[in-house]
Write an enzyme that holds these catalytic residues in place. Structure first.
Site, PDB file in Angstrom:
ATOM      1  N   GLY A  21      -7.668   2.752 -12.992  1.00  0.00           N
ATOM      2  CA  GLY A  21      -6.953   4.030 -12.908  1.00  0.00           C
ATOM      3  C   GLY A  21      -5.567   3.908 -13.526  1.00  0.00           C
ATOM      4  O   GLY A  21      -4.867   2.938 -13.276  1.00  0.00           O
ATOM      5  N   ALA A  32       7.545  -3.777 -21.919  1.00  0.00           N
ATOM      6  CA  ALA A  32       8.213  -5.031 -21.539  1.00  0.00           C
ATOM      7  C   ALA A  32       7.427  -6.239 -22.047  1.00  0.00           C
ATOM      8  O   ALA A  32       8.010  -7.217 -22.523  1.00  0.00           O
ATOM      9  CB  ALA A  32       8.362  -5.087 -20.019  1.00  0.00           C
ATOM     10  N   ARG A  35       7.848  -6.386 -25.975  1.00  0.00           N
ATOM     11  CA  ARG A  35       9.206  -6.758 -26.422  1.00  0.00           C
ATOM     12  C   ARG A  35       9.580  -8.173 -25.987  1.00  0.00           C
ATOM     13  O   ARG A  35      10.261  -8.883 -26.730  1.00  0.00           O
ATOM     14  CB  ARG A  35      10.219  -5.718 -25.936  1.00  0.00           C
ATOM     15  N   ARG A  82     -12.768   2.099 -16.866  1.00  0.00           N
ATOM     16  CA  ARG A  82     -13.415   1.201 -15.902  1.00  0.00           C
ATOM     17  C   ARG A  82     -14.692   0.769 -16.613  1.00  0.00           C
ATOM     18  O   ARG A  82     -15.674   1.509 -16.637  1.00  0.00           O
ATOM     19  CB  ARG A  82     -13.732   1.927 -14.602  1.00  0.00           C
ATOM     20  N   GLY A 112      -5.447  -2.856 -11.392  1.00  0.00           N
ATOM     21  CA  GLY A 112      -5.600  -3.124  -9.956  1.00  0.00           C
ATOM     22  C   GLY A 112      -6.619  -4.221  -9.695  1.00  0.00           C
ATOM     23  O   GLY A 112      -6.908  -5.034 -10.577  1.00  0.00           O
ATOM     24  N   ASP A 113      -7.208  -4.202  -8.492  1.00  0.00           N
ATOM     25  CA  ASP A 113      -8.071  -5.340  -8.128  1.00  0.00           C
ATOM     26  C   ASP A 113      -9.343  -5.452  -8.979  1.00  0.00           C
ATOM     27  O   ASP A 113      -9.814  -6.558  -9.253  1.00  0.00           O
ATOM     28  CB  ASP A 113      -8.376  -5.377  -6.631  1.00  0.00           C
ATOM     29  N   THR A 136      -1.179   0.188 -10.117  1.00  0.00           N
ATOM     30  CA  THR A 136      -2.060   1.126  -9.409  1.00  0.00           C
ATOM     31  C   THR A 136      -1.208   1.923  -8.434  1.00  0.00           C
ATOM     32  O   THR A 136      -0.282   1.368  -7.836  1.00  0.00           O
ATOM     33  CB  THR A 136      -3.195   0.419  -8.634  1.00  0.00           C
ATOM     34  N   ASP A 138      -2.108   2.932  -5.637  1.00  0.00           N
ATOM     35  CA  ASP A 138      -2.541   2.731  -4.245  1.00  0.00           C
ATOM     36  C   ASP A 138      -1.689   1.736  -3.453  1.00  0.00           C
ATOM     37  O   ASP A 138      -1.740   1.710  -2.228  1.00  0.00           O
ATOM     38  CB  ASP A 138      -3.999   2.259  -4.207  1.00  0.00           C
ATOM     39  N   ASP A 140      -2.208  -1.366  -3.044  1.00  0.00           N
ATOM     40  CA  ASP A 140      -3.096  -2.166  -2.199  1.00  0.00           C
ATOM     41  C   ASP A 140      -3.291  -3.588  -2.733  1.00  0.00           C
ATOM     42  O   ASP A 140      -4.312  -4.219  -2.484  1.00  0.00           O
ATOM     43  CB  ASP A 140      -4.462  -1.467  -2.057  1.00  0.00           C
ATOM     44  N   ARG A 182      -8.034   5.077  -2.077  1.00  0.00           N
ATOM     45  CA  ARG A 182      -9.463   4.887  -1.828  1.00  0.00           C
ATOM     46  C   ARG A 182      -9.697   4.021  -0.595  1.00  0.00           C
ATOM     47  O   ARG A 182     -10.522   4.318   0.233  1.00  0.00           O
ATOM     48  CB  ARG A 182     -10.074   4.235  -3.070  1.00  0.00           C
ATOM     49  N   GLY A 196       7.534  14.692   7.397  1.00  0.00           N
ATOM     50  CA  GLY A 196       7.486  15.086   8.809  1.00  0.00           C
ATOM     51  C   GLY A 196       6.113  15.547   9.266  1.00  0.00           C
ATOM     52  O   GLY A 196       5.996  16.504  10.039  1.00  0.00           O
ATOM     53  N   LYS A 224       6.029  23.915  18.369  1.00  0.00           N
ATOM     54  CA  LYS A 224       5.816  23.976  16.917  1.00  0.00           C
ATOM     55  C   LYS A 224       4.819  25.091  16.595  1.00  0.00           C
ATOM     56  O   LYS A 224       3.816  25.240  17.290  1.00  0.00           O
ATOM     57  CB  LYS A 224       5.278  22.642  16.396  1.00  0.00           C
TER      58      LYS A 224
HETATM   59  O1  F6P Z   1      -7.158   3.338  -7.614  1.00  0.00           O
HETATM   60  C1  F6P Z   1      -6.381   4.442  -7.869  1.00  0.00           C
HETATM   61  C2  F6P Z   1      -7.116   5.698  -7.541  1.00  0.00           C
HETATM   62  O2  F6P Z   1      -6.258   6.752  -7.894  1.00  0.00           O
HETATM   63  C3  F6P Z   1      -7.602   5.849  -6.107  1.00  0.00           C
HETATM   64  O3  F6P Z   1      -6.597   6.222  -5.209  1.00  0.00           O
HETATM   65  C4  F6P Z   1      -8.683   6.862  -6.271  1.00  0.00           C
HETATM   66  O4  F6P Z   1      -9.625   6.775  -5.240  1.00  0.00           O
HETATM   67  C5  F6P Z   1      -9.298   6.488  -7.587  1.00  0.00           C
HETATM   68  O5  F6P Z   1      -8.296   5.840  -8.324  1.00  0.00           O
HETATM   69  C6  F6P Z   1      -9.855   7.645  -8.357  1.00  0.00           C
HETATM   70  O6  F6P Z   1     -10.453   7.174  -9.516  1.00  0.00           O
HETATM   71  P1  F6P Z   1     -11.004   8.083 -10.699  1.00  0.00           P
HETATM   72  O7  F6P Z   1      -9.819   8.584 -11.475  1.00  0.00           O
HETATM   73  O8  F6P Z   1     -11.841   7.153 -11.509  1.00  0.00           O
HETATM   74  O9  F6P Z   1     -11.749   9.194 -10.062  1.00  0.00           O
END
Ligand code: F6P
Length: 333
Positions: A21, A32, A35, A82, A112-113, A136, A138, A140, A182, A196, A224
């Protein structure tokens, strides 16, 4: 800062790509990398569309001017994907042959991972050096306090929820707002605190409808007249529409709306924090490779550049700060 003119670099030609993503700040990281490589007289190839470009020989030689005017741009000028083909041994062999053809001895993998898993396998199979740069929204990834793109996404989510709150307040409504993540609740927890929210639902915590309903009753008793609940995309209690439906059944008088923020959170110009982080990590990836680092990820922890074995970055997870959960509860009274 190390003076590499004094010693021999462990790499001469590097490839860089963005994968998975897209995240705001990926361009700043690419800039970066390119360069820093140029500063230290390394040859640098950009590879388009992540692992797909490696397989389809979509390489482009890059220098300082190829990355001009991109530090402020969202998305990734190299584009991203991907790649399913890279999951096959044949795909990876073709990718390796292309690396050999261009004399590449190391890859900087921004993603990402999933990106890091591909890099680890590729390194184990063919010995090409790899270094990860965590990009990423996320947040994560273990081994860095923040991932590139997270801060921008958080601010985008916060601004959107602020706007939703205007309607919630004006119409005495309950809004369920889904934010991305995700498998991780970092965006939900922090945007929820910043706006909030009366309740925040994240996959790292075992949430229940009883607790959620309890939060609504508490809010009502406190006077509220409107509420915002922030729900992480990966929430285990159910999807946001089911949660909203169950709430309507329990509280038929509530005027409930659901908003899914979606990909708006992935786009846009990176925040200052993301540009600086990306610049530091892109630099860190190249000097790490020059110093002999391999199969690691460059990250920033407590404002220090560190290298974490890529397996750990993939397998381990940053824990949700329990204090933040408590604070969100206390401040929602
Ligand atoms: O990993 C980043 C992310 O934005 C997640 O938060 C989300 O679930 C996923 O990618 C969505 O992926 P795609 O753009 O392939 O639908």
């Amino acid at each position: 800062m190390i003076n590499f003119k004094m010693k021999e670099s462990a790499v001469k030609t590097i490839g860089v790509f963005t994968s998975g993503g897209d995240a705001p700040g990926m361009n700043a990281a690419l800039r970066a990398v390119v360069r820093t490589a140029s500063y230290y007289n390394l040859t640098c190839y950009g590879i388009r569309e992540g692992y797909n470009g490696l397989i389809h020989d979509d390489f482009i030689k890059m220098g300082p001017r190829s990355v001009k005017n991109i530090i402020n741009q969202g998305g990734t000028i190299l584009r991203s994907a991907r790649s399913l083909e890279f999951k096959t041994p044949e795909g990876r062999k073709t990718a390796y042959d292309n690396c050999v053809k261009h004399g590449i001895d190391a890859l900087v993998c921004i993603g990402g991972d999933g990106t890091f898993t591909g890099a680890k396998i590729f390194n184990e199979e063919f010995g090409i050096k790899v270094i990860g740069v965590p990009g990423t929204i996320d947040n994560d990834i273990f081994g860095t306090d923040n991932t590139i793109g997270y801060d921008t996404a958080l601010n985008t989510a916060m601004e959107a929820i602020d706007k939703i709150r205007d309607t919630a307040t004006s119409h005495n409504r309950v809004f369920f707002v889904e934010v991305m993540g995700r498998d991780a609740g970092f965006i939900a927890l922090n945007s929820g605190i910043a706006t909030g929210a009366v309740e925040i639902l994240i996959p790292e915590r075992k949430d229940s409808l009883e607790d959620l309903f309890g939060a609504f009753i508490k809010a009502q008793n406190a006077g509220k007249t409107s509420s915002v609940v922030v729900v992480a995309e990966g929430e285990k209690l159910g999807n946001i529409y089911d949660i909203s439906k169950a709430t309507k059944e329990k509280f038929p008088d509530y005027d409930i709306r659901v908003t899914v923020l979606g990909h708006i959170q992935r786009g846009g110009s990176p925040s200052c924090a993301d540009r600086v982080l990306a610049s530091r990590l892109g630099y860190g990836a190249v000097v790490g490779l020059m110093e002999g680092q391999n199969k690691v990820m460059a990250g920033l922890q407590s404002n220090q550049l560190i290298y974490t074995p890529i397996e750990e970055a993939i397998k381990k997870h940053n824990e949700i700060d329990q204090d933040l959960l408590k604070i969100s509860e206390i401040l929602a009274i």
